[in-house]
Every structure is written in C-alpha cells, then in structure tokens.
Scaffold this active site. Structure first.
Site, mmCIF file in Angstrom:
data_model
loop_
_atom_site.group_PDB
_atom_site.id
_atom_site.type_symbol
_atom_site.label_atom_id
_atom_site.label_comp_id
_atom_site.label_asym_id
_atom_site.label_seq_id
_atom_site.Cartn_x
_atom_site.Cartn_y
_atom_site.Cartn_z
ATOM 1 N N ASP A 1 -9.815 -0.580 0.735
ATOM 2 C CA ASP A 1 -10.284 -1.474 1.795
ATOM 3 C C ASP A 1 -9.516 -1.133 3.080
ATOM 4 O O ASP A 1 -8.464 -1.695 3.369
ATOM 5 C CB ASP A 1 -10.032 -2.921 1.364
ATOM 6 C CG ASP A 1 -10.557 -3.926 2.368
ATOM 7 O OD1 ASP A 1 -10.840 -3.532 3.509
ATOM 8 O OD2 ASP A 1 -10.667 -5.109 2.009
ATOM 9 N N HIS B 1 -11.021 20.005 19.838
ATOM 10 C CA HIS B 1 -12.230 19.351 19.353
ATOM 11 C C HIS B 1 -13.459 20.233 19.534
ATOM 12 O O HIS B 1 -14.465 20.016 18.898
ATOM 13 C CB HIS B 1 -12.498 18.082 20.189
ATOM 14 C CG HIS B 1 -11.801 16.867 19.698
ATOM 15 N ND1 HIS B 1 -12.429 15.907 18.970
ATOM 16 C CD2 HIS B 1 -10.529 16.451 19.824
ATOM 17 C CE1 HIS B 1 -11.580 14.937 18.677
ATOM 18 N NE2 HIS B 1 -10.423 15.248 19.190
ATOM 19 N N LYS C 1 -5.182 4.120 17.431
ATOM 20 C CA LYS C 1 -6.464 4.572 16.871
ATOM 21 C C LYS C 1 -6.284 5.956 16.247
ATOM 22 O O LYS C 1 -6.810 6.251 15.171
ATOM 23 C CB LYS C 1 -7.533 4.592 17.965
ATOM 24 C CG LYS C 1 -8.951 4.799 17.452
ATOM 25 C CD LYS C 1 -9.330 6.266 17.321
ATOM 26 C CE LYS C 1 -10.762 6.436 16.819
ATOM 27 N NZ LYS C 1 -11.101 7.841 16.572
ATOM 28 N N GLU D 1 -15.262 12.240 12.102
ATOM 29 C CA GLU D 1 -14.769 12.754 13.387
ATOM 30 C C GLU D 1 -14.182 14.160 13.241
ATOM 31 O O GLU D 1 -13.313 14.377 12.390
ATOM 32 C CB GLU D 1 -13.696 11.795 13.941
ATOM 33 C CG GLU D 1 -13.251 12.150 15.345
ATOM 34 C CD GLU D 1 -12.299 11.109 15.950
ATOM 35 O OE1 GLU D 1 -12.318 9.945 15.521
ATOM 36 O OE2 GLU D 1 -11.542 11.491 16.853
HETATM 37 P P1 NAD Z 1 -9.016 -6.607 -8.388
HETATM 38 O O1 NAD Z 1 -9.024 -8.061 -8.654
HETATM 39 O O2 NAD Z 1 -10.286 -5.842 -8.537
HETATM 40 O O3 NAD Z 1 -7.901 -5.899 -9.294
HETATM 41 C C1 NAD Z 1 -6.588 -6.349 -9.377
HETATM 42 C C2 NAD Z 1 -6.299 -6.790 -10.790
HETATM 43 O O4 NAD Z 1 -6.180 -5.655 -11.634
HETATM 44 C C3 NAD Z 1 -4.968 -7.490 -10.898
HETATM 45 O O5 NAD Z 1 -5.098 -8.836 -10.514
HETATM 46 C C4 NAD Z 1 -4.605 -7.282 -12.344
HETATM 47 O O6 NAD Z 1 -5.155 -8.290 -13.157
HETATM 48 C C5 NAD Z 1 -5.312 -5.956 -12.707
HETATM 49 N N1 NAD Z 1 -4.378 -4.815 -12.899
HETATM 50 C C6 NAD Z 1 -4.454 -3.878 -13.882
HETATM 51 N N2 NAD Z 1 -3.469 -2.988 -13.757
HETATM 52 C C7 NAD Z 1 -2.737 -3.336 -12.690
HETATM 53 C C8 NAD Z 1 -1.593 -2.771 -12.054
HETATM 54 N N3 NAD Z 1 -0.970 -1.675 -12.492
HETATM 55 N N4 NAD Z 1 -1.131 -3.386 -10.941
HETATM 56 C C9 NAD Z 1 -1.736 -4.478 -10.446
HETATM 57 N N5 NAD Z 1 -2.810 -5.042 -11.027
HETATM 58 C C10 NAD Z 1 -3.335 -4.496 -12.143
HETATM 59 O O7 NAD Z 1 -8.521 -6.249 -6.956
HETATM 60 P P2 NAD Z 1 -7.482 -6.831 -5.944
HETATM 61 O O8 NAD Z 1 -6.556 -5.710 -5.667
HETATM 62 O O9 NAD Z 1 -6.910 -8.132 -6.341
HETATM 63 O O10 NAD Z 1 -8.453 -7.054 -4.694
HETATM 64 C C11 NAD Z 1 -8.923 -5.976 -3.926
HETATM 65 C C12 NAD Z 1 -10.346 -6.213 -3.469
HETATM 66 O O11 NAD Z 1 -10.431 -7.466 -2.780
HETATM 67 C C13 NAD Z 1 -10.789 -5.170 -2.497
HETATM 68 O O12 NAD Z 1 -12.050 -4.706 -2.890
HETATM 69 C C14 NAD Z 1 -10.904 -5.928 -1.167
HETATM 70 O O13 NAD Z 1 -11.898 -5.364 -0.361
HETATM 71 C C15 NAD Z 1 -11.258 -7.296 -1.623
HETATM 72 N N6 NAD Z 1 -10.951 -8.431 -0.717
HETATM 73 C C16 NAD Z 1 -10.195 -8.298 0.432
HETATM 74 C C17 NAD Z 1 -9.929 -9.398 1.220
HETATM 75 C C18 NAD Z 1 -9.047 -9.254 2.433
HETATM 76 O O14 NAD Z 1 -8.428 -8.235 2.625
HETATM 77 N N7 NAD Z 1 -8.946 -10.251 3.308
HETATM 78 C C19 NAD Z 1 -10.425 -10.654 0.861
HETATM 79 C C20 NAD Z 1 -11.185 -10.752 -0.312
HETATM 80 C C21 NAD Z 1 -11.442 -9.640 -1.100
#
Ligand code: NAD
Length: 418
Positions: free
Chosen positions: A274, A372, A258, A81
């Site tokens: 995300d 715009h 928005k 946009e």
């Molecule tokens: P992930 O599992 O890829 O990474 C997180 C992991 O990284 C942690 O569990 C930990 O083991 C590790 N880690 C390493 N260094 C860390 C630090 N400094 N702090 C925290 N963790 C560290 O990702 P996630 O964050 O658990 O999940 C994010 C993904 O899940 C996104 O891609 C999202 O789109 C997707 N997702 C979203 C939904 C929703 O929002 N409803 C549902 C399902 C999946």
C-alpha cells in the site's frame, strides 16, 4: 444512460464490460484488451477489489548495483516514469564505491487512534487508562493470536488531549507491534475491540477507531556516501546548495520529496504494498517540525565526501494485503529475497535516497531533461502516432535536433511518409 447502475457489483465480468461499453462507446477491440488476462487473473482481481472490469499494467524494471548492509539486491521497480530505474541504479553504482547503503529500522510499531468524546476529566481518564494497560493489552491481543505468536501485539497506550474546533477530545493511541505486516487491518481490529472498554474506563463515547498513517514510531533510516573524487567538489557544493534550497522552500521540498517517492513507490508497487499509506506517512513526517521539509539530508564528511541520509516512516508488509494475492508481488518479494517487513522498508528507503541523490545530481549538473530524453522522445513519438521502427527513428531525430515535442514529431512523421 447514466452512472447510477444498481447492482453493478453483482454482475458477472462480461456484463459489467458490456455495461461500460454501452456507456462509453468502447469498441470491441478495446473490450478485448480489457478482458485480456495478465499474470494477475481477473478472477483474483475480483477477490481484491469491487466492480472489476480488468487489470492494468506497469513496466517492472530491475535496479542494479544495490549493496545494502553488505548484501546485494536486485530491486524490482514498477513505474511508468522514464529514468527512475536507471537513476536509482546509477546512484547505487556510485554509492557502492564506498560500501553501499547502511540502513536500519525501529521495531515495527504502528499506532491506532481511538477518539473519545464527552470525557469530563481528562486527567482521571488518562490515569485510569494507563492503570488498566494490562487488561487493554489482553483484550487487544486476543484479536490476533497469529500476530502475538510471532512476537507482536499491543505494546503501549498513550493519551492525548486534543483541543479542536468542536471542543476538547481525548485521543487514545494504541501502539501495536505488527511484525511483518503493514498492519492496518490488525490495528483497526484491535482499536475497535478495545473501544468499548475505553468508554467504560473514561465514561466517554468512543467514535473513530482507526490506524494513523503517520507511523512515527516505525522509522527507517538509510545512509550512503558518495565520494568526492567521483563527484567533484563543485557538484558536492551544488548538491548542498540544493539541499539548503529544499530546507528553506516548501515549493522545492515538494518536488525533492516527489523524487524520493519515485523510488519508494516503485519498489512498493512491485512488492504489492500500500504505497499510499507510505506516501501519507512520508509527507506528514516531512511536516513534523511544523514546516514541510526534505526527507533526505546531505552533509560533507571529514574527507569532503557527500553523505546522504534519509529517515521516514515505513508501514510496509511482506504478509497480508496484496502481497500474496498478486503473483507479481510474490515474485518481486522473491527477487528481493526479503525476510522481514523491516528489510523491505530498508530497501525502499535506500531506493528513495538513491533516486533523490540521482535527481538532484542531474538537476545541478546537466539539467533533468538530459537523462530523460531518450525514453521521453520515444514516448512523444508514440503519442504522435509512430509505430514499430519509426518510434526509434523519430525519437533519434528529435534528440539530434534537440526539439522533442508532439507537434515536431507529427511534422517529422509526415515527412517520413507515415
Ligand atoms: P492483513 O490483515 O491482510 O494481514 C496481517 C495479518 O497477517 C496479521 O494480523 C496476522 O494475523 C497475520 N500474520 C501472519 N504472519 C505474520 C507475520 N509474520 N507478521 C505479522 N502478521 C502476520 O494485513 P494488514 O497488514 O493488517 O493490513 C494491510 C492492508 O490494509 C493493506 O492492504 C492496506 O491497503 C489495508 N488498509 C490500509 C489502511 C490505511 O493505511 N489507512 C486502512 C485500512 C486498510
């Protein structure tokens, strides 16, 4: 040919493209464009999602002038946009005159929900769960030693009795400190691992085990002051009236919010986050009072300056998800120089507040189309078929005439012998 294509996901990329070409009649040039690789290789894209046929592109612009908690930032924003990057920069430039943005965050606690059905006595179930919190914690934290090592893990549990159209349900909230992750995978894994134990404790049946995107315990607030001598009293009164309008009317609040998400999403897309998770959290948080409200709030301070303040849930990460797989996300995070997920959330909230201020200011002052127009006119020129230098010439002419439309662009193109 129909869309029931068995084993599409197993096809090599070339065959998938061929199949789509046969289905849709894409020509060879269009297929070549889809095959053209960008910073995000197709081979990496295929690891990220299913059924890949290519990647898409968005412009990434840099918002300038941001001073947040006394630190300078260049903020990458990925968005299609026009005017969002310029608007954010302009608002940041004006806010800089009074020290920039001040932002802060809570501990990054996300909530997972376990839905338990067929519970006979809710009070006893709640008491048993709360008494067993140490065992629940141990079980949950066993799933993610990496997170626990960094100071994260399950912090508490809460029980809620929900009256639903299909009877009462017990919903257990697991509050988990996810440190620098967005946390969905971590939270979902913990919920699933704890659910059988919750069944044992309650005698019920655990059904859904899933993160809540209403991350009401993971909040960011950001504030900025825009000076009276820069804005003028009339504009400040206009912005306060606009705020009152948004508070009283969900039709206005929707557009207002928005505009906030223009800034937030653009930062999050650039940073490989995300943004849908943050969007759903933001909009549900906007409804917490039972009525859809603006996420940013305005008042006058004792000097008559305008104070803007935003508060919203911010489930963002600098590890996990696509933050490392998408090279542009890695680069965006490096440009930002962020050291924690909280810092990324604070920057995003400031961008949201900046875009809100800039949009409301423009609407109150000169109408939104004014700012715009330049990019919009170029866009319209391209839609009408202009190429090369003609895009610029045509856009200039439409702006001079104050008539920016595809039909006018087509007429002018004919006149120009295009
Ligand atoms: P992930 O599992 O890829 O990474 C997180 C992991 O990284 C942690 O569990 C930990 O083991 C590790 N880690 C390493 N260094 C860390 C630090 N400094 N702090 C925290 N963790 C560290 O990702 P996630 O964050 O658990 O999940 C994010 C993904 O899940 C996104 O891609 C999202 O789109 C997707 N997702 C979203 C939904 C929703 O929002 N409803 C549902 C399902 C999946």
């Amino acid at each position: 040919m129909n869309s029931a294509i068995p084993r599409f996901y197993e096809m090599p990329l070339d065959r998938r493209l061929k199949t789509v070409q046969e289905f849709s009649g894409l020509d060879d040039n269009e297929i070549a464009l889809l095959k053209q690789e960008c910073a995000l290789d197709n081979s990496i894209a295929e690891i990220m999602i299913e059924n890949v046929i290519g990647t898409t592109h968005l412009p990434v612009g840099i918002a300038t002038y941001f001073l947040i908690n006394d630190k300078d930032y260049l903020i990458p924003m990925a968005i299609e946009e026009p005017s969002v990057v310029a608007a954010a920069s302009h608002a940041a430039k004006l806010a800089r005159l009074s020290g920039g943005f001040k932002a802060k965050s809570t501990t990054p606690v996300m909530t997972g929900q376990v839905q338990i059905k067929n519970v006979h006595d809710f009070d006893i179930a709640e008491e048993t769960i709360l008494k067993s919190i140490d065992s629940i914690k141990a079980l949950a934290n066993k799933q993610d030693s990496t997170l626990v090592k960094r100071g994260g893990g399950l912090v508490s549990a809460e029980c809620r009795k929900l009256e639903t159209e299909r009877g009462d349900m017990l919903v257990v909230h697991l509050n988990i400190d996810v440190r620098d992750a967005m946390g969905a995978n971590a939270v979902n894994t913990m919920c699933e691992s704890v659910a059988p134990y919750l069944e044992e404790l309650t005698g019920g049946i655990a059904s859904m085990k899933i993160i809540s995107n209403l991350a009401a315990q993971r909040l960011v607030t950001a504030e900025a002051v825009w000076k009276k001598n820069e804005l003028g009293e009339e504009l400040i009164e206009g912005i306060l009236d606009a705020y009152a309008f948004a508070k009283a009317d969900p039709y206005r609040a929707a557009t207002n919010n928005k505009g906030i998400m223009n800034g937030i999403d653009a930062v999050l897309i650039a940073a490989g986050n995300d943004f849908r998770a943050v969007e759903s959290g933001a909009h549900s948080y906007a409804c917490m009072s039972g009525r859809y409200q603006p996420l940013a709030h305005y008042r006058k301070n004792e000097n008559g300056d305008l104070v803007g303040r935003i508060e919203l849930p911010m489930a963002v990460g600098i590890v996990g998800g696509a933050t490392k797989t998408n090279p542009i996300a890695r680069i965006a995070l490096k440009i930002l120089g962020v050291r924690s997920a909280n810092e990324l959330g604070e920057i995003s909230a400031c961008a949201g507040l900046a875009n809100n201020f800039a949009a409301v200011r423009a609407i109150v002052k000169e109408g939104i189309q004014h700012g715009h127009m330049k990019l919009h006119a170029k866009n319209i020129a391209i839609i009408a078929g202009a190429q090369g230098d003609k895009v610029h010439q045509l856009a200039e002419r439409m702006i001079r005439e104050k008539m920016v439309s595809v039909s006018r662009a087509e007429e002018l193109l004919k006149e120009m012998g295009h």
